[in-house]
Design an enzyme around this catalytic site. Sequence first.
Site, PDB file in Angstrom:
ATOM      1  N   SER A  46       0.860  -1.185   0.000  1.00 21.06           N
ATOM      2  CA  SER A  46       0.000   0.000   0.000  1.00 21.06           C
ATOM      3  C   SER A  46       0.892   1.229   0.000  1.00 21.06           C
ATOM      4  O   SER A  46       2.070   1.157   0.406  1.00 21.06           O
ATOM      5  CB  SER A  46      -0.884   0.001   1.251  1.00 21.06           C
ATOM      6  OG  SER A  46      -1.532   1.245   1.432  1.00 21.06           O
TER       7      SER A  46
ATOM      8  N   TYR B 226      -1.892  -1.164  10.815  1.00 22.06           N
ATOM      9  CA  TYR B 226      -2.057  -1.428   9.382  1.00 22.06           C
ATOM     10  C   TYR B 226      -0.900  -0.821   8.585  1.00 22.06           C
ATOM     11  O   TYR B 226      -0.287  -1.487   7.756  1.00 22.06           O
ATOM     12  CB  TYR B 226      -3.389  -0.861   8.891  1.00 22.06           C
ATOM     13  CG  TYR B 226      -3.562  -1.002   7.395  1.00 22.06           C
ATOM     14  CD1 TYR B 226      -3.864  -2.242   6.830  1.00 22.06           C
ATOM     15  CD2 TYR B 226      -3.387   0.096   6.547  1.00 22.06           C
ATOM     16  CE1 TYR B 226      -4.002  -2.376   5.458  1.00 22.06           C
ATOM     17  CE2 TYR B 226      -3.534  -0.032   5.180  1.00 22.06           C
ATOM     18  CZ  TYR B 226      -3.841  -1.270   4.635  1.00 22.06           C
ATOM     19  OH  TYR B 226      -3.961  -1.399   3.280  1.00 22.06           O
TER      20      TYR B 226
END
Length: 273
Positions: A142, A155
């Site tokens: 990401s 995360y």
Amino acid sequence: MAEDARWAVITGASSGIGAELARIFAARGYSLVITARRHERLEALAGDIQETHRIPVEVMALDLEDREAPQDLVEMLRDRGIHAHTLVNNAGFGLRGTFATLPFERQVAMIDLNVTALTALCRLMLPGMLERGRGGILNVASTAAFQAGPHMAVYYATKAYVLSLSEALHEEAKPRGVTVTALCPGPTESEFSATADLENSKLFNRSVMSAAEVARIGIDGYEAGRAIVITGASNRLGALGAKFLPRAVIRKIAGSLQRGEVTKRAGEANEQA
């Protein structure tokens, strides 16, 4: 199973980026193994792909939060005579909220899935690829990997791990004819974003890409042998800024974008589903 078949093993394939990755790999002639928790969704996807592309699709429903699941998956592949040409580690989930208030068990489970299961599958499948001298691994990271992320702290940290591991494995595997690529998408239209309430954050006031577009860019980069693929010009600019701006500035910006309009509600998004 045919020895010359190119099998792509895709985790988190029941929706979003994972499902689109499956469709695009199928369109490019790969045979598929798709895995996730939701068996019915996998079967529906498999049926659609087989009808459209006439390629073999194997469904293996597993919960990769289970520490035994990566080994179980490898044994299922072995039992069916499948040698993975490409491993796609897409399964993962995110939690939105402050570190001190989000459930402890879910944060640990996030590490188990985003980090431990991914690492285990890389370690279990990479040796065979190196021995055969072909194929590789596409790890879905990401743009979160490039900075700390207040309000999604764990995360962001897991995606930083995925990026770092993928870059290291890329250098180790490249001389042996094997590619390892980290795909780093930014905001993407998917269940992941909707379930985590990210669409109400400031992050989603910026450019948002479709899951199909992200998947296509990722596979193009992987097949071109790239180490890192960042989707979209604005995301590439953001990653560049994270490299050169002071970290104190970057983490404040990241925290502001994640905080958005909903600060008291914790959201969870699951790409494994």
